[in-house]
Scaffold this motif. Structure first.
Motif, PDB file in Angstrom:
ATOM      1  N   VAL A  24     -53.679 -13.051 -14.369  1.00 51.40           N
ATOM      2  CA  VAL A  24     -53.873 -14.478 -14.639  1.00 51.40           C
ATOM      3  C   VAL A  24     -54.897 -14.678 -15.760  1.00 51.40           C
ATOM      4  N   ARG A  66     -50.407   0.614 -14.073  1.00 51.68           N
ATOM      5  CA  ARG A  66     -50.389  -0.799 -14.423  1.00 51.68           C
ATOM      6  C   ARG A  66     -51.785  -1.301 -14.800  1.00 51.68           C
ATOM      7  N   LEU A 303     -62.071 -15.792   2.024  1.00 49.67           N
ATOM      8  CA  LEU A 303     -61.864 -14.532   2.728  1.00 49.67           C
ATOM      9  C   LEU A 303     -62.560 -13.364   2.039  1.00 49.67           C
ATOM     10  N   LYS A 331     -56.126  -8.774  -3.186  1.00 46.04           N
ATOM     11  CA  LYS A 331     -55.663  -9.951  -3.929  1.00 46.04           C
ATOM     12  C   LYS A 331     -56.340 -11.218  -3.425  1.00 46.04           C
ATOM     13  N   ALA A 332     -56.570 -11.273  -2.115  1.00 40.46           N
ATOM     14  CA  ALA A 332     -57.253 -12.448  -1.561  1.00 40.46           C
ATOM     15  C   ALA A 332     -58.677 -12.534  -2.100  1.00 40.46           C
ATOM     16  N   MET A 335     -58.620 -13.793  -5.546  1.00 39.72           N
ATOM     17  CA  MET A 335     -58.446 -15.249  -5.553  1.00 39.72           C
ATOM     18  C   MET A 335     -59.782 -15.947  -5.293  1.00 39.72           C
TER      19      MET A 335
ATOM     20  N   SER B 298     -41.913  -4.082  -0.796  1.00 40.17           N
ATOM     21  CA  SER B 298     -43.121  -3.297  -0.569  1.00 40.17           C
ATOM     22  C   SER B 298     -44.291  -3.951  -1.296  1.00 40.17           C
ATOM     23  N   ALA B 299     -45.499  -3.519  -0.911  1.00 37.99           N
ATOM     24  CA  ALA B 299     -46.712  -4.270  -1.259  1.00 37.99           C
ATOM     25  C   ALA B 299     -47.266  -3.935  -2.644  1.00 37.99           C
ATOM     26  N   TYR B 300     -46.732  -2.900  -3.295  1.00 35.41           N
ATOM     27  CA  TYR B 300     -47.422  -2.346  -4.464  1.00 35.41           C
ATOM     28  C   TYR B 300     -47.245  -3.185  -5.721  1.00 35.41           C
ATOM     29  N   GLY B 301     -46.184  -4.005  -5.752  1.00 39.10           N
ATOM     30  CA  GLY B 301     -45.971  -4.876  -6.909  1.00 39.10           C
ATOM     31  C   GLY B 301     -46.647  -6.211  -6.659  1.00 39.10           C
ATOM     32  N   ALA B 302     -45.849  -7.264  -6.660  1.00 37.61           N
ATOM     33  CA  ALA B 302     -46.366  -8.591  -6.303  1.00 37.61           C
ATOM     34  C   ALA B 302     -46.170  -8.746  -4.802  1.00 37.61           C
ATOM     35  N   LEU B 303     -47.252  -8.584  -4.071  1.00 40.11           N
ATOM     36  CA  LEU B 303     -47.184  -8.589  -2.611  1.00 40.11           C
ATOM     37  C   LEU B 303     -46.496  -9.836  -2.072  1.00 40.11           C
ATOM     38  N   ALA B 328     -55.108 -13.675   4.520  1.00 35.86           N
ATOM     39  CA  ALA B 328     -55.158 -12.759   3.370  1.00 35.86           C
ATOM     40  C   ALA B 328     -53.821 -12.761   2.634  1.00 35.86           C
ATOM     41  N   GLN B 329     -52.741 -12.696   3.391  1.00 32.63           N
ATOM     42  CA  GLN B 329     -51.415 -12.675   2.763  1.00 32.63           C
ATOM     43  C   GLN B 329     -51.105 -14.000   2.067  1.00 32.63           C
ATOM     44  N   ALA B 332     -52.916 -13.780  -1.130  1.00 31.00           N
ATOM     45  CA  ALA B 332     -52.272 -12.792  -2.000  1.00 31.00           C
ATOM     46  C   ALA B 332     -50.993 -13.376  -2.597  1.00 31.00           C
ATOM     47  N   MET B 335     -51.836 -15.680  -5.332  1.00 32.60           N
ATOM     48  CA  MET B 335     -52.174 -14.930  -6.548  1.00 32.60           C
ATOM     49  C   MET B 335     -50.897 -14.509  -7.281  1.00 32.60           C
ATOM     50  N   ALA B 339     -49.744 -15.810 -10.918  1.00 36.22           N
ATOM     51  CA  ALA B 339     -49.453 -14.897 -12.034  1.00 36.22           C
ATOM     52  C   ALA B 339     -48.089 -15.225 -12.632  1.00 36.22           C
TER      53      ALA B 339
END
Lengths: 350, 350
Positions: A24, A66, A303, A331-332, A335, B298-303, B328-329, B332, B335, B339
């Motif tokens: 971002v 990345r 968080l 990620k949280a 943010m 899966s979580a490794y890219g954009a969760l 948290a999710q 995320a 975020m 993006a």
């Protein structure tokens, strides 16, 4: 006020935070004490990750690539933060290599330390070469060498995985549960059965904690499709009869002593607080929680808040954590840090 | 391209996402099917939350107030999304009230449905008024009425909490674990002992899954400080002897039938997929996973990616989840959505 964010630690949580911020448009200073990024999954050579089944070198390696290729992320390798001065919106971090970083906020993603099985001597690690840890088995798989007994390189015919090594064990000062070892052990058991279909795999457990949807994919599948056997037991000791390793304990379901021979015994090692936490706490001026992990506030505000405003924490630095949840928390925290540096100065100062 | 984000569902995950986006200046359209925000913790009247110990009405109520007072968040109550058209960066959502929303990305935080204990009839719910659910006990506590037997209002002298009601139960098509009921039940057991120090509280369990740091705060504390008793058992049925409820089952540690009388029996109910999920999947053009929760990558890219690009998912919509991890999710996913709408159009279209 500077808009850059300091991220400390380049495991899953730190990589997720750094990438999220960079995507971002926020500049990131990423400080990693090792020369290589990726945290435990890369540095300890994990194999296929829970729950995606993707290889760590691809999944976490992709997160590393990345971040390394992102021009908004400046990576400082092989160094640590010695002191964080200043205030939210205007921190200054002094690094061990002499450099100095200006940042509006900081995210600690400093992870954990694997339990050292040498601290559970009665279970044979350090005495018998064929007593290994889950991390060593991950390395056997990820290296392509396959599951072999370290003593002589033979394929084991019988493998036992002992859960809760360095977890739920007050005798050695570790009363917490390490959260993910049950599921990782189910996963490893299936991997062993996949490579060595004639090998019998037993899991010694107190409670099986394959929580949530892991229940289907790991607990049921390991039993029904892969014929992994589960024994609810208290393990007393691991010895040797000269030919085989011998696990002595009590089957707590039938209340009987059981003594079973194995070729290889695997310790499902827990997640200790990062051994560096006292130093990290001093450098950042933050508090640890009673077990020694980094303390965090409740989740309903920003968080991942530590006891110092503007310093956030994410992932296994706060306690045993899964990779997926570490990523979410990273990620949280990103943010929360972003919101902090986005706010007008007057609000930050309030 | 519009920079607004659509958030669907105003429980912990959705509130967290909406607040996070608004705090970095992004406009949010928050759609909630109920008239009141807060999700399960508010609508079902939860008491003190795990693990903060804060009252739900304060903790989640604070998240609601923060979102409702934020001028960047437009709340659409009592309605749902009937159709999402368009593409990432330029979605258009048609609401059930006839309104239409333009958004660059969407976050589904549509939560779960509590298991209905009527579907486990042999355990007495619906037959005996003093068989209640964890949600009803939460309401007894949060309302200030206290723990009372619904049949006659007396204070119970003996309470049993049955774990895994609607979880880990293939007979009724629910093989998953609901993740948080063990810990919530430990918490409720301590609450009961706190209010009624003479009341005996038993927890019937298969495995105790107080994972991570919950182990200390819930499992150990409930036993040692609050004297809650744990029985590893298979429960066959809950009946009545005219005066008391009677739980019949087998103690799986001593392999003996056990029949114990109680005044109140509490079902620790699980987290079903949201009953609306098939409708939500059709409206958003996304796929569900095999149990019926919303599928995620899966979580490794954009969760939190769903099967449709630009549509993210967070919290218990994806499977049984804790409040903290839902938050948290939610952040995320915020975020990831941010993006997406921050990127130049050419990248989005790629």
């Amino acid at each position: 006020m500077t808009g850059a964010i300091l991220v400390v630690g380049a495991g899953p949580a730190g990589l997720a935070a750094a990438h999220a911020l960079a995507s971002v448009g926020t500049p990131v200073a990423l400080v990693e004490k090792e020369q290589r990024l990726g945290g435990a999954p890369i540095l300890s050579g994990y194999a296929k990750l829970v729950p995606s089944g993707e290889w760590a070198k691809d999944a976490i390696g992709g997160m590393v690539a990345r971040v390394e290729s992102n021009p908004r992320v400046t990576v400082h390798r092989g160094c640590s933060v010695e002191k964080l001065d200043g205030e939210p919106g205007a921190f200054r971090a002094r690094l061990s290599n002499g450099a100095s970083i200006e940042a509006g906020a900081a995210i600690l993603a400093t992870g954990f330390t694997h339990f050292d099985s040498i601290n559970k001597p009665e279970w044979g690690f350090g005495t018998y070469p064929d007593v290994v840890t889950t991390t060593q088995v991950e390395q056997m798989i990820s290296s392509g060498r396959g599951i072999r007994c370290p003593s002589d390189g033979r394929k084991p015919e019988r493998v036992a995985i002992l859960l809760c090594v360095g977890s739920r064990d007050r005798q050695i000062g570790r009363e917490w549960c390490s959260k993910i070892c049950c599921t990782v052990s189910c996963n490893i058991a299936m991997e062993i059965r996949e490579e060595l279909p004639d090998c019998h795999v037993y899991i010694y457990y107190m409670d099986i904690r394959t929580f949530g949807l892991y229940e289907t994919k790991y607990y049921w599948q390991s039993q029904e499709e892969y014929k992994v056997k589960y024994i609810k037991a208290r393990v007393a000791e691991v010895t040797s009869n000269g030919e085989k390793l011998v696990i002595k304990g009590e089957d707590t379901l039938v209340k009987r002593p059981i003594t079973i021979p194995f070729d290889m015994v695997v310790h499902a090692i827990g997640m200790d607080p990062n051994v560096d936490n006292p130093r990290i706490a001093a450098a950042f001026g933050i508090e640890l929680e009673p077990h020694g992990y980094i303390g965090k506030g409740s989740a309903y505000g920003a968080l991942g808040e530590t006891s110092r405003r503007g310093v956030f924490v994410a992932g296994a630095a706060t306690g045993p954590e899964t990779i997926d949840d570490s990523i979410a928390q990273g990620k949280a925290a990103a943010m929360a840090a972003l919101a902090l540096v986005t706010q007008p100065r007057s609000v930050v100062a309030a």
